[in-house]
Design an enzyme around this catalytic site. Structure first.
Site, PDB file in Angstrom:
ATOM      1  N   CYS A 176      37.925  33.003  46.996  1.00 14.95           N
ATOM      2  CA  CYS A 176      38.081  34.706  46.659  1.00 14.95           C
ATOM      3  C   CYS A 176      39.879  34.968  47.084  1.00 14.95           C
ATOM      4  O   CYS A 176      40.236  34.438  47.996  1.00 14.95           O
ATOM      5  CB  CYS A 176      37.432  35.163  47.608  1.00 14.95           C
ATOM      6  SG  CYS A 176      37.466  37.011  47.614  1.00 14.95           S
ATOM      7  N   THR A 228      40.677  38.532  46.995  1.00 16.03           N
ATOM      8  CA  THR A 228      40.694  39.856  47.515  1.00 16.03           C
ATOM      9  C   THR A 228      41.557  40.257  48.382  1.00 16.03           C
ATOM     10  O   THR A 228      42.293  41.265  48.257  1.00 16.03           O
ATOM     11  CB  THR A 228      39.120  40.413  47.661  1.00 16.03           C
ATOM     12  OG1 THR A 228      38.407  40.013  46.606  1.00 16.03           O
ATOM     13  CG2 THR A 228      39.147  41.664  47.883  1.00 16.03           C
TER      14      THR A 228
END
Length: 353
Positions: free
Chosen positions: A186, A188
């Site tokens: 991830c 993000t």
């Protein structure tokens, strides 16, 4: 006006368990199953509360078949067709109590969810999964699904703060997924600057959920069995894993040979790889928030499962927890600046060391 919260927030890498006197003579005496009655559905579940993430390289039907023998849970990814679900249910009826059907929050997702639940009423768990669980649209979607399925157990997320955990539980969720950005594939936090250190998120969100009779899933950030034990010690009711379950036969991923070694492709579900595969590419109003990596091929999932469950049992013996449920009550974390002695590096000749 912008503000800074100066209270220190911690990840799994920042703490260790302090050992305590124990009456346990063997790891085999530890009961790692949990029996949980869910707040809104009223459903009672019994099993080992370790979950495979609903990624298309871990949340597979093959994984569910293997996990069934351990009473472990799989959130099945949302890209299977209704027909594939029907075939799986017909040939694996005993696995249905340990799986969730996953859905996004679009009208198309809702239509597909209805088809699956209508065709396979034995599926008890619904996983409503979006990257940003803070949107009002998502809260309304949770309410809508709860109205449609009052007796189903709803998983919803992801969030990282207590007030949003409470809002989702009051909207109808039984289990709230906690974690923004800690996953191994991830990005993000890198792309958006948004996130929350995972151990602190679990501690705070568990407290909020348990105050309402709800439950949480610690989703992401675990790199080893010790991290999973820390998540349980911090109050997580379930722990969800992606990267630790990736690279195995049961993930049904593509095996790639390179320089005489076997690898498996693993990627985040908001990566350009995933979006190209499932929706034809990255939309012009967004960016990829995941990466794509090649993992060494790991073979069967069984060795990894035994390593994880053995580690959790051993942690319980060190702090005197006879049952996994007792682990938070027996937990005292100590802050550290160093976790491991890496004088010989991080690699061992044994894969699970």
């Amino acid at each position: 006006m912008p503000r800074i919260d100066f209270e220190i927030k911690l990840g799994y890498e920042d703490v260790l368990f302090r050992p305590k006197r124990s009456t346990l003579a063997s790891r085999s005496e530890v009961n790692i199953e949990r029996e949980i009655r869910f707040r809104n559905s009223g459903h009672k579940y019994r099993g080992v509360p370790v979950m495979a993430s609903n990624m298309d390289t871990t949340g597979t039907f093959s994984m569910a078949r293997s996990f069934q023998q351990y009473k472990m849970f799989v959130c099945v990814h949302k890209h299977y067709t209704v027909e594939q679900w029907m075939e799986f249910a017909a040939s694996n009826p005993d696995a249905l109590e340990h799986v969730a059907v996953s859905s996004g929050s679009s009208d198309r997702d809702m239509d597909k969810l209805k088809e699956i639940i209508t065709g396979i009423p034995a599926v008890q768990f619904i996983c409503l999964d979006v990257a940003n669980g803070y949107s009002e649209h998502f809260v309304e979607f949770v309410k809508r699904v709860r109205t449609l399925y009052p007796s189903k157990t709803i998983i919803a997320g992801n969030v990282v703060t207590g007030e949003m955990v409470e809002e989702l539980i009051l909207a109808g969720a039984d289990l709230v997924k906690v974690g923004i950005g800690p996953g191994s594939v991830c990005t993000t936090r890198k792309k958006t600057g948004v996130g929350y250190p995972q151990l602190s998120a679990v501690l705070e969100c568990a407290d909020a959920a348990h105050g309402l009779g709800g439950h949480i899933i610690a989703d992401g950030g675990c790199t080893c069995p010790g991290d999973i034990a820390k998540a349980f010690g911090a109050g997580a009711d379930f722990v969800m894993l992606g990267g630790m379950f990736a690279g195995h036969d049961e993930g049904d991923g593509e095996i790639i040979e390179k320089d005489g070694q076997k690898y498996v492709k693993f990627y985040g579900m908001s990566s350009s790889t995933a979006m190209q595969k499932h929706v034809g590419g990255v939309a012009n109003y967004r960016t990829s928030e995941g990466k794509t990596v090649l993992l060494p091929y790991k073979g069967s999932i069984d060795v990894t499962i035994q390593d994880i469950l053995g580690g959790v049992r051993s942690c319980c013996t060190y702090v005197g927890a006879v049952k996994l449920k007792e682990l938070p009550k027996r937990t005292t974390f100590v802050r550290v600046t160093r976790q491991l002695n890496e004088v010989y590096g991080t690699k061992s000749i044994n894969k699970t060391d």
